[in-house]
Design a protein around this motif. Sequence first.
Motif, PDB file in Angstrom:
ATOM      1  N   ALA A  59       1.156  -1.418   0.003  1.00  0.00           N
ATOM      2  CA  ALA A  59       0.095  -0.010  -0.216  1.00  0.00           C
ATOM      3  C   ALA A  59       0.902   1.133  -0.166  1.00  0.00           C
ATOM      4  CB  ALA A  59      -1.062   0.384   1.048  1.00  0.00           C
ATOM      5  N   GLY A  60       2.074   1.262   0.682  1.00  0.00           N
ATOM      6  CA  GLY A  60       2.649   1.836   0.771  1.00  0.00           C
ATOM      7  C   GLY A  60       3.335   2.651  -0.522  1.00  0.00           C
ATOM      8  N   ILE A  61       3.780   1.983  -1.358  1.00  0.00           N
ATOM      9  CA  ILE A  61       4.147   1.777  -2.734  1.00  0.00           C
ATOM     10  C   ILE A  61       3.130   2.185  -3.260  1.00  0.00           C
ATOM     11  CG2 ILE A  61       5.367   0.485  -4.329  1.00  0.00           C
ATOM     12  CD1 ILE A  61       6.313  -1.787  -2.803  1.00  0.00           C
ATOM     13  N   LEU A  62       1.804   1.996  -3.267  1.00  0.00           N
ATOM     14  CA  LEU A  62       1.381   2.061  -4.745  1.00  0.00           C
ATOM     15  C   LEU A  62       0.585   3.214  -3.986  1.00  0.00           C
ATOM     16  CD1 LEU A  62      -1.703  -0.660  -4.292  1.00  0.00           C
ATOM     17  CD2 LEU A  62      -0.641   0.564  -7.046  1.00  0.00           C
ATOM     18  N   GLN A  63       0.526   4.201  -2.994  1.00  0.00           N
ATOM     19  CA  GLN A  63       0.545   5.463  -2.381  1.00  0.00           C
ATOM     20  C   GLN A  63       1.239   6.420  -3.785  1.00  0.00           C
ATOM     21  OE1 GLN A  63      -1.991   7.302  -0.684  1.00  0.00           O
ATOM     22  NE2 GLN A  63      -2.398   5.527  -1.421  1.00  0.00           N
ATOM     23  N   PRO A  64       2.018   6.380  -3.416  1.00  0.00           N
ATOM     24  CA  PRO A  64       2.694   7.119  -4.690  1.00  0.00           C
ATOM     25  C   PRO A  64       2.590   7.380  -5.832  1.00  0.00           C
ATOM     26  CG  PRO A  64       4.141   6.588  -3.211  1.00  0.00           C
ATOM     27  CD  PRO A  64       3.347   5.600  -3.058  1.00  0.00           C
ATOM     28  N   LEU A  65       2.739   5.814  -6.323  1.00  0.00           N
ATOM     29  CA  LEU A  65       2.083   5.436  -7.721  1.00  0.00           C
ATOM     30  C   LEU A  65       0.955   5.743  -7.790  1.00  0.00           C
ATOM     31  CD1 LEU A  65       3.700   1.842  -7.651  1.00  0.00           C
ATOM     32  CD2 LEU A  65       4.883   4.798  -8.765  1.00  0.00           C
ATOM     33  N   THR A  66       0.019   6.147  -6.946  1.00  0.00           N
ATOM     34  CA  THR A  66      -1.355   6.104  -8.117  1.00  0.00           C
ATOM     35  C   THR A  66      -1.338   7.463  -7.581  1.00  0.00           C
ATOM     36  OG1 THR A  66      -2.030   5.483  -5.581  1.00  0.00           O
ATOM     37  CG2 THR A  66      -2.324   3.605  -7.372  1.00  0.00           C
ATOM     38  N   GLY A  67      -0.652   8.411  -6.972  1.00  0.00           N
ATOM     39  CA  GLY A  67      -0.999  10.124  -6.674  1.00  0.00           C
ATOM     40  C   GLY A  67      -0.373  10.342  -7.735  1.00  0.00           C
ATOM     41  N   ILE A  68       0.766  10.307  -8.140  1.00  0.00           N
ATOM     42  CA  ILE A  68       1.313  10.654  -9.358  1.00  0.00           C
ATOM     43  C   ILE A  68       0.381  10.544 -10.677  1.00  0.00           C
ATOM     44  CG2 ILE A  68       3.100  10.207 -10.958  1.00  0.00           C
ATOM     45  CD1 ILE A  68       4.750   9.706  -8.891  1.00  0.00           C
ATOM     46  N   TRP A  69       0.168   9.291 -11.417  1.00  0.00           N
ATOM     47  CA  TRP A  69      -1.237   9.015 -12.020  1.00  0.00           C
ATOM     48  C   TRP A  69      -2.800  10.028 -11.544  1.00  0.00           C
ATOM     49  CZ3 TRP A  69      -4.478   3.962 -11.954  1.00  0.00           C
ATOM     50  CH2 TRP A  69      -4.378   3.569 -13.764  1.00  0.00           C
ATOM     51  N   LEU A  70      -2.670  10.374 -10.270  1.00  0.00           N
ATOM     52  CA  LEU A  70      -3.847  10.749 -10.420  1.00  0.00           C
ATOM     53  C   LEU A  70      -3.977  12.380 -11.142  1.00  0.00           C
ATOM     54  CD1 LEU A  70      -5.837   9.791  -7.167  1.00  0.00           C
ATOM     55  CD2 LEU A  70      -7.107   9.862  -9.425  1.00  0.00           C
ATOM     56  N   ILE A  71      -2.778  12.483 -10.234  1.00  0.00           N
ATOM     57  CA  ILE A  71      -2.016  14.685 -10.583  1.00  0.00           C
ATOM     58  C   ILE A  71      -2.008  14.312 -12.308  1.00  0.00           C
ATOM     59  CG2 ILE A  71       0.057  15.736 -10.144  1.00  0.00           C
ATOM     60  CD1 ILE A  71       0.732  14.454  -7.924  1.00  0.00           C
ATOM     61  N   HIS A  72      -1.510  13.082 -12.789  1.00  0.00           N
ATOM     62  CA  HIS A  72      -1.541  13.481 -13.858  1.00  0.00           C
ATOM     63  C   HIS A  72      -2.916  13.529 -14.955  1.00  0.00           C
ATOM     64  CE1 HIS A  72      -0.496  12.777 -18.348  1.00  0.00           C
ATOM     65  NE2 HIS A  72      -1.201  11.616 -18.674  1.00  0.00           N
ATOM     66  N   LEU A  73      -3.376  13.008 -14.504  1.00  0.00           N
ATOM     67  CA  LEU A  73      -4.691  12.402 -15.113  1.00  0.00           C
ATOM     68  C   LEU A  73      -5.499  13.508 -14.684  1.00  0.00           C
ATOM     69  CD1 LEU A  73      -6.075   9.022 -14.220  1.00  0.00           C
ATOM     70  CD2 LEU A  73      -4.672   9.905 -16.671  1.00  0.00           C
ATOM     71  N   ALA A  74      -5.250  14.274 -13.104  1.00  0.00           N
ATOM     72  CA  ALA A  74      -6.829  15.655 -13.112  1.00  0.00           C
ATOM     73  C   ALA A  74      -5.932  16.800 -13.783  1.00  0.00           C
ATOM     74  CB  ALA A  74      -6.494  15.683 -11.644  1.00  0.00           C
ATOM     75  N   GLY A  75      -4.719  17.104 -14.049  1.00  0.00           N
ATOM     76  CA  GLY A  75      -4.394  17.651 -14.645  1.00  0.00           C
ATOM     77  C   GLY A  75      -3.346  19.173 -13.782  1.00  0.00           C
ATOM     78  N   TYR A  76      -3.749  17.999 -12.805  1.00  0.00           N
ATOM     79  CA  TYR A  76      -3.100  19.553 -11.642  1.00  0.00           C
ATOM     80  C   TYR A  76      -1.157  19.806 -11.748  1.00  0.00           C
ATOM     81  CZ  TYR A  76      -6.757  18.157  -8.649  1.00  0.00           C
ATOM     82  OH  TYR A  76      -7.918  18.579  -7.936  1.00  0.00           O
ATOM     83  N   ASP A  77      -0.841  20.659 -11.082  1.00  0.00           N
ATOM     84  CA  ASP A  77       1.041  21.031 -10.864  1.00  0.00           C
ATOM     85  C   ASP A  77       1.528  20.114 -10.229  1.00  0.00           C
ATOM     86  OD1 ASP A  77       0.800  23.010 -13.458  1.00  0.00           O
ATOM     87  OD2 ASP A  77       0.244  24.330 -11.856  1.00  0.00           O
ATOM     88  N   PHE A  78       2.124  19.515 -10.551  1.00  0.00           N
ATOM     89  CA  PHE A  78       2.941  18.673  -9.394  1.00  0.00           C
ATOM     90  C   PHE A  78       3.599  19.780  -8.164  1.00  0.00           C
ATOM     91  CE2 PHE A  78       2.729  14.885 -12.629  1.00  0.00           C
ATOM     92  CZ  PHE A  78       2.647  14.334 -12.396  1.00  0.00           C
ATOM     93  N   ASP A  79       3.989  21.328  -8.718  1.00  0.00           N
ATOM     94  CA  ASP A  79       4.156  21.989  -8.098  1.00  0.00           C
ATOM     95  C   ASP A  79       2.956  22.539  -6.990  1.00  0.00           C
ATOM     96  OD1 ASP A  79       4.050  23.043  -9.671  1.00  0.00           O
ATOM     97  OD2 ASP A  79       6.028  23.720  -9.755  1.00  0.00           O
TER      98      ASP A  79
END
Length: 156
Positions: A59-79
């Motif tokens: 779960a700790g590995i999936l969290q940042p991976l799915t978070g990055i995926w969500l940031i990308h899909l939602a169009g948020y700025d990574f910063d």
Amino acid sequence: MDPYLTARWLHILSSTVLFGTGMGTAFQMVWAMRTGRVETIHSVASGVVVADWIFTTPAGILQPLTGIWLIHLAGYDFDAPWLLAVYALYVLAFCCWLPVVFLQIRLRDLAGEALAKGTSLPAAAHRAYRIWFALGWPAFAALVVVFWLMVNRPEF
């Protein structure tokens, strides 16, 4: 299947497993240590170590991976400021969790040795437990704030 909904579902599921397993194993370890019974402490610490490898680590590995995926899909700025806070808090939680894993293994092993010898839990186990307990609080607080940030996404 919608990639965003898939990513969000995986992110929510893994956060639930990460937080829930952490809370559950912490409660069990505290409860076991309160008994002072070496057999109970060894048994519970053994289960906690296994739970961390089976549930918390993936779960700790999936969290940042799915978070990055969500940031990308939602169009948020990574910063975005709220995301920078999330990253920092997640790193804090990880930095607390990593030594906790080794402390749990040490507690299990020390309790196992005491059990095999028929002695009480050694002072080293009590020291390891105090450090384990102290590291749990900042990790818990960090993840609570991460949940708040993820839900509210504040503009700083």
